[in-house]
Enzyme design. Structure first.
Site, mmCIF file in Angstrom:
data_model
loop_
_atom_site.group_PDB
_atom_site.id
_atom_site.type_symbol
_atom_site.label_atom_id
_atom_site.label_comp_id
_atom_site.label_asym_id
_atom_site.label_seq_id
_atom_site.Cartn_x
_atom_site.Cartn_y
_atom_site.Cartn_z
ATOM 1 N N CYS A 95 0.869 -1.440 -0.023
ATOM 2 C CA CYS A 95 0.074 -0.251 -0.276
ATOM 3 C C CYS A 95 0.865 0.749 -0.185
ATOM 4 O O CYS A 95 0.563 2.034 0.091
ATOM 5 C CB CYS A 95 -0.804 -0.675 0.887
ATOM 6 S SG CYS A 95 -1.807 -1.417 1.406
ATOM 7 N N PHE A 102 2.132 -3.568 4.823
ATOM 8 C CA PHE A 102 3.084 -4.064 4.899
ATOM 9 C C PHE A 102 3.924 -3.855 5.388
ATOM 10 O O PHE A 102 4.700 -3.451 4.259
ATOM 11 C CB PHE A 102 2.593 -5.491 4.334
ATOM 12 C CG PHE A 102 1.050 -5.986 3.972
ATOM 13 C CD1 PHE A 102 -0.110 -5.282 5.081
ATOM 14 C CD2 PHE A 102 0.483 -7.053 3.490
ATOM 15 C CE1 PHE A 102 -1.137 -5.771 5.362
ATOM 16 C CE2 PHE A 102 -0.617 -7.414 3.272
ATOM 17 C CZ PHE A 102 -1.574 -6.476 4.142
ATOM 18 N N GLU A 145 -1.555 6.093 14.227
ATOM 19 C CA GLU A 145 -0.889 6.702 13.113
ATOM 20 C C GLU A 145 -1.567 7.798 14.217
ATOM 21 O O GLU A 145 -0.990 9.369 13.560
ATOM 22 C CB GLU A 145 -1.662 6.348 12.038
ATOM 23 C CG GLU A 145 -1.537 7.899 10.520
ATOM 24 C CD GLU A 145 -2.299 7.998 9.504
ATOM 25 O OE1 GLU A 145 -1.913 8.454 8.728
ATOM 26 O OE2 GLU A 145 -2.934 6.791 9.420
ATOM 27 N N HIS A 178 -3.018 8.640 6.313
ATOM 28 C CA HIS A 178 -3.578 6.354 6.282
ATOM 29 C C HIS A 178 -4.452 6.183 6.247
ATOM 30 O O HIS A 178 -5.629 5.740 5.433
ATOM 31 C CB HIS A 178 -2.413 6.058 6.114
ATOM 32 C CG HIS A 178 -2.757 4.412 5.581
ATOM 33 N ND1 HIS A 178 -2.430 4.448 4.610
ATOM 34 C CD2 HIS A 178 -2.248 3.299 6.167
ATOM 35 C CE1 HIS A 178 -2.153 3.556 3.465
ATOM 36 N NE2 HIS A 178 -2.889 2.568 4.816
ATOM 37 N N LYS A 203 -10.282 7.945 2.520
ATOM 38 C CA LYS A 203 -10.859 6.760 2.219
ATOM 39 C C LYS A 203 -12.667 6.373 2.471
ATOM 40 O O LYS A 203 -12.505 5.205 1.041
ATOM 41 C CB LYS A 203 -9.805 5.279 3.312
ATOM 42 C CG LYS A 203 -8.388 6.055 2.554
ATOM 43 C CD LYS A 203 -7.667 4.803 3.081
ATOM 44 C CE LYS A 203 -6.383 4.177 2.621
ATOM 45 N NZ LYS A 203 -5.228 5.623 2.500
ATOM 46 N N HIS A 251 -9.578 1.495 0.373
ATOM 47 C CA HIS A 251 -8.311 1.668 -0.381
ATOM 48 C C HIS A 251 -8.186 1.326 -0.939
ATOM 49 O O HIS A 251 -8.341 0.170 -1.520
ATOM 50 C CB HIS A 251 -8.004 1.379 1.291
ATOM 51 C CG HIS A 251 -5.885 0.916 1.418
ATOM 52 N ND1 HIS A 251 -5.545 1.425 0.816
ATOM 53 C CD2 HIS A 251 -5.515 0.313 2.660
ATOM 54 C CE1 HIS A 251 -4.352 0.986 1.310
ATOM 55 N NE2 HIS A 251 -4.150 0.579 1.947
#
Length: 395
Positions: free
Chosen positions: A164, A381, A300, A289, A318, A323
């Protein structure tokens, strides 16, 4: 104290197509909350008896030229719908610099996998793959190869796939290519389309929501996946809006879970500020994010709070796009460009019940950008973290 900045890289043009549409008016209406984006419930894409919401591109996609029929995938047709928006600017750059002096760097995580899924189903039914299918359409490099072939570009060309954060890393690569003098312009971007492999994978990780995602909400329970293409032309030719700074980190805390304290996220944001020569006071908005998973939003928030306190408004877009995986950074870079280019109000965070573990100041009412720059986060990830800063080149 302001640190010494690297030279900015200027944005020449931007093309964008997501669940918000591709027309500027439609994108702006979605960002302003005046129009619903195409976040649709899908009852069939998961292998389990579950539904989920997907950010789908609703508009028809352009056909590829006959000479590029071997690249004919939904992923590349979606890419083309965004590339056509910047085609005049790209052609001018090629005329100005030469086709060897323009590079292509694309972030993706799905490439043509959705077409591969259909091809396998076809083989199961008919005993052979469709005549138009070739395994190379699923290769990650297929996306960047297509862009280069479409424009006749002969400079450096490659794809990046770091889950991502893929299309965030393309900006770092482009900046390095330009600063090194290897090229004079770079087409950067990201493109990903919805496929069963990815959605069922996230469902297996118990990260997928069965409702519209709710970043920073007490009831948040997972992500919605979306599809998107966003491409930006970068060069050293001054314009009003630039990529001011980049920052990355790799905390490697866990293969799929972020560091719970957001150490890597904080490091990426700090490096981006240093690279831009800016202080936290220069940032007027943070596009988080903000995936709406419990762990991501919590960490975050902690990282942002340590650097910025509650002085900078934060939201996640998002819920409007889903996403978009490998295209997420480029998608949110395009959103930042639209906010700066058209002086739009900041996207609101429609948080019904702000979670107690969220300490940042969310955008909850109509507000304009205060400060010269926007910081955008993308985390992936393995703790692969990217922060990008976009802003005006004038004070």
């Amino acid at each position: 104290m302001t640190t010494r900045a690297s030279s900015p890289v200027y944005i020449q043009d931007c093309g964008f197509h997501s669940a918000m549409g591709s027309e500027h008016q439609h994108i702006h209406q979605c960002l302003l909350g005046e129009r619903a984006s195409n976040m649709v419930r899908d009852d069939d894409i998961l292998n389990t008896q579950r539904s989920t919401y997907v950010g789908q591109v609703a508009e028809s996609l352009p056909p590829l030229p006959e000479s590029l029929c071997t690249y004919n995938t939904r992923n590349n047709r979606l890419a083309l719908s965004a590339l056509m928006q910047i085609e005049p600017s790209v052609k001018r750059a090629i005329e100005q610099y030469g086709k060897q002096r323009v590079a292509v760097v694309v972030g993706t995580s799905t490439s043509g996998i959705s077409d591969g899924e259909m091809a396998i189903a076809h083989k199961g039914q008919h005993g052979k793959f469709p005549d138009h299918f070739h395994y190379s359409q699923q290769e990650l490099g297929n996306s960047s190869d297509f862009v280069a072939r479409y424009f006749g570009i002969e400079g450096p060309c490659y794809s990046i796939s770091t889950a991502c954060s893929s299309s965030g890393r393309v900006f770092i690569s482009a900046k390095q290519l330009l600063e090194s003098g290897i090229v004079d312009a770079v087409i950067v971007g990201g493109v990903d389309t919805a496929c069963k492999l990815t959605l069922n994978g996230f469902n297996g990780l118990e990260a997928l929501s069965d409702q519209l995602c709710r970043p920073f909400d007490a009831q948040r329970n997972g992500i919605n996946i979306g599809e998107s293409a966003a491409f930006i032309l970068l060069s050293r030719q001054p314009t009003e809006i630039a990529l001011l700074g980049v920052g990355d980190s790799s905390d490697a805390h866990h293969i799929s879970a972020p560091h719970p304290e957001g150490n890597g996220a904080e490091q990426a944001m700090s490096k981006a500020l240093k690279d831009a020569g800016l202080t936290p006071n220069d940032i007027g908005y943070i596009n988080a994010h903000g995936t709406a998973t419990p762990l991501n939003d919590s960490m975050e928030s902690k990282a942002i709070y340590r650097l910025f306190g509650q002085s900078v408004p934060v939201s996640s877009t998002k819920p409007l796009t889903g996403h978009t995986l490998g295209a997420a950074s480029a998608t949110e870079a395009a959103i930042a460009w639209h906010l700066l280019k058209y002086d739009l109000p900041l996207p609101k965070q429609h948080c019904q019940d702000k979670a107690t573990d969220i300490d940042v100041s969310l955008v909850e009412s109509l507000a304009k950008l205060e400060g010269k720059a926007i910081l955008s986060n993308s985390f992936a990830f393995g703790g692969n973290n990217i922060s990008l800063i976009f802003g005006y080149t004038h004070d």
